[in-house]
Each structure stands twice: as structure tokens, then as C-alpha cells.
Design an enzyme around this catalytic site. Structure first.
Site, PDB file in Angstrom:
ATOM      1  CB  SER A  98      -0.893   0.012   1.244  1.00 27.84           C
ATOM      2  OG  SER A  98      -1.541   1.264   1.348  1.00 27.84           O
ATOM      3  CE1 TYR A 134      -4.163  -2.495   5.042  1.00 27.82           C
ATOM      4  CE2 TYR A 134      -3.430  -0.260   4.550  1.00 27.82           C
ATOM      5  CZ  TYR A 134      -3.921  -1.477   4.130  1.00 27.82           C
ATOM      6  OH  TYR A 134      -4.166  -1.694   2.788  1.00 27.82           O
TER       7      TYR A 134
END
Ligand code: NAP
Length: 246
Positions: free
Chosen positions: A141, A154
Site C-alpha cells: 500500500s 496496517y
């Protein structure tokens, strides 16, 4: 666009969102597809149906990527059905945002187990079961390039995916397998949209140069390229897919 005829692709978490689009786009380029899902059986079967209607082949296999025995079974079932797996896309993932001070053990463990251990489990299987000259594409990401409060755990899980991928690229290169990460920015799926106000979505969409959210199709086209023979010389790279966000 390249031709993936005769290739078999396994995409984790391809019942919905970016994974479903990757599965359909790889199929349009000729690949046979294994649609993996954890709980969304009907959605996975719909992806399979659409791929078959469009003239390719596909099966759905349930497996929780965080469980070693599920991942072993998934590879063995895929190989029993199609004879081999050439392309592995590690797409399955969850995002559970929280300030670090408020985060529970459960929130930490869930993200690490699915996002990191899930990738570890599939890479370990791929080390002996992915075909020679195969390709691996792992979804990380763009948040690994930013400092957003609540994204600590995350983004740490996605940074771990990058380093696992880079080291595995060196370890498995002698079999002709290349390994890369794709780093999407905000992309219009449940994972990103759920729980966010319109205002926050617009604000986050405006952090890139094109002032729009990414689409699953933006990401799928990059994955198809990385899965092609034309991309063989690209390995151990982290490729931003974020419209100049970071
Ligand atoms: P999504 O719409 O929430 O879809 C997630 C997919 O992962 C579903 O198919 C889900 O299957 C599957 N999954 C979840 N847990 C699983 C498990 N334990 N085992 C197997 N499959 C599992 O998410 P998305 O937005 O498409 O995200 C796809 C990937 O891109 C993720 O790795 C995410 O971190 C990354 N990413 C997304 C964005 C974004 O803005 N959307 C940005 C950067 C990176 P079931 O429905 O069957 O559970």
C-alpha cells in the site's frame, strides 16, 4: 496487452474489490483463474461465472490465507485442477484503523495474521509449487510512504509485505520467478470506503495529482503487466500505483 494464454493465476481474496478485478482482467488476457475467498462464497462464484461466460476457465477455492493448512490445500487443489500455478497474486488483506494507544491485541493480530502471515504462507508454498518462470505480485500500500495517524499497524503490515517480497525475489530468482509489490493509493472498494464520510473520501482522493480515487481497474492493469513475460526483468520492486500521491 500481453497474452497470458496457457498461464494459470491464483489470486488470493478475489471474491470482491481489487482482487475480483485482477482475476477478471488476467482472464481477459488469457489466463486460467483460481478465485480464492475466505467467506464470500457467492461473490466468488459470481466472479468464476463471469470469467467462464467471457470464454476463459476458473474455479473458486475457499481458504483463509492466515491458516497454513488452508493455503497448502489451496495450492494442491489448484494444481490438481489446472496442472500448475504460474502466477500468484497476494491480494487478500484487511485494514482496521486505530490510534496505536487504543489498538487491541485482536486488531493487531488480525492484520498481521492476514496481511503478513497470509503472504508468508503463500510464498512458502510457492517456493516449491509455483511453476518455473512464474510471477508473484503482492499488494502492499502507498500508506507505507505516508504518516497517517491510525494507519500504524496496517502500514506496518504492508511494509512487512514489501520486505518479505524483496528477500523472496532473491531467494527464488534461480527458478526464473520474479516478485514485485504494487502499492495502491486510495481505491474505491469496501476496504477504503467503509466508515468514511463523503468529505473524508473527497479529501483523500484529492491527495493525488488527478484528484480522483483509484479504481480496481487502475490496479488490475498494472498487475497484468507485472505478470507478463515483458516484465520479467522487473523484480524486488515496490511500484506505486497512486496517481502521484506519494
Ligand atoms: P476488499 O474490497 O475489502 O476485499 C478484500 C478481499 O480479501 C475479499 O475478497 C476478501 O474475501 C479477501 N480476504 C479477506 N481476508 C481473507 C483471508 N483471511 N483469506 C482469504 N481472503 C481474504 O479489499 P480491497 O480494497 O480490494 O483490497 C485488496 C488489497 O489491496 C488488500 O491487500 C489491501 O490492503 C490492498 N490495498 C487496498 C487499497 C484501497 O484503497 N482499497 C489501498 C492500498 C492497498 P472474503 O470476502 O471472502 O472475506
Amino acid at each position: 496487452m500481453s497474452n497470458l494464454k496457457e498461464k494459470v493465476a491464483l489470486i488470493t481474496g478475489s471474491s470482491r474489490g481489487i482482487g475480483a478485478e485482477i482475476a477478471k482482467t488476467l482472464a481477459k488476457n488469457g489466463a486460467k483463474i483460481v478465485v480464492n475467498y475466505a467467506g464470500s462464497k457467492e461473490a466468488a462464484e459470481n466472479v468464476v461465472k463471469e470469467i467462464i461466460q467471457n470464454g476463459s476457465e476458473a474455479i473458486a477455492i475457499q481458504a483463509d490465507v492466515s491458516r497454513k493448512e488452508d493455503v497448502t490445500r489451496m495450492f494442491d487443489q489448484a494444481i490438481a485442477y489446472f496442472g500448475k500455478v504460474d502466477i500468484l497474486v497476494n491480494n487478500a488483506g484487511v485494514m482496521l484503523n486505530s490510534l496505536i494507544k487504543d489498538a487491541t491485541d485482536d486488531l493487531f493480530e488480525k492484520q498481521m495474521n492476514i496481511n503478513v502471515k497470509g503472504v508468508f504462507n503463500t510464498l512458502r508454498e510457492a517456493s516449491t509449487k509455483l511453476a518455473d518462470n512464474g510471477s508473484i505480485i503482492n499488494l502492499s500500500s502507498t500508506v507505507t510512504r505516508t504518516i497517517f495517524p491510525t494507519y500504524g499497524i496496517y502500514s506496518a503490515s504492508k511494509a512487512a509485505v514489501q520486505q518479505l517480497s524483496r528477500v523472496f525475489a532473491k531467494e527464488t530468482g534461480s527458478r526464473g520467478i520474479n516478485v514485485n509489490c504494487v502499492l495502491p493509493g486510495p481505491t474505491g472498494t469496501d476496504l477504503f470506503l467503509k466508515g468514511k464520510s463523503e468529505e473524508l473520501i473527497t479529501q483523500l482522493a484529492s491527495t493525488n495529482a488527478f484528484k480522483r480515487l483509484g479504481t480496481p481497474d487502475d490496479i488490475a492493469k498494472i498487475v497484468v503487466f507485472l505478470a507478463s513475460d515483458e516484465a520479467k526483468w522487473i523484480s524486488a520492486q515496490n511500484i506505486g500505483a497512486n496517481g502521484a500521491m506519494a
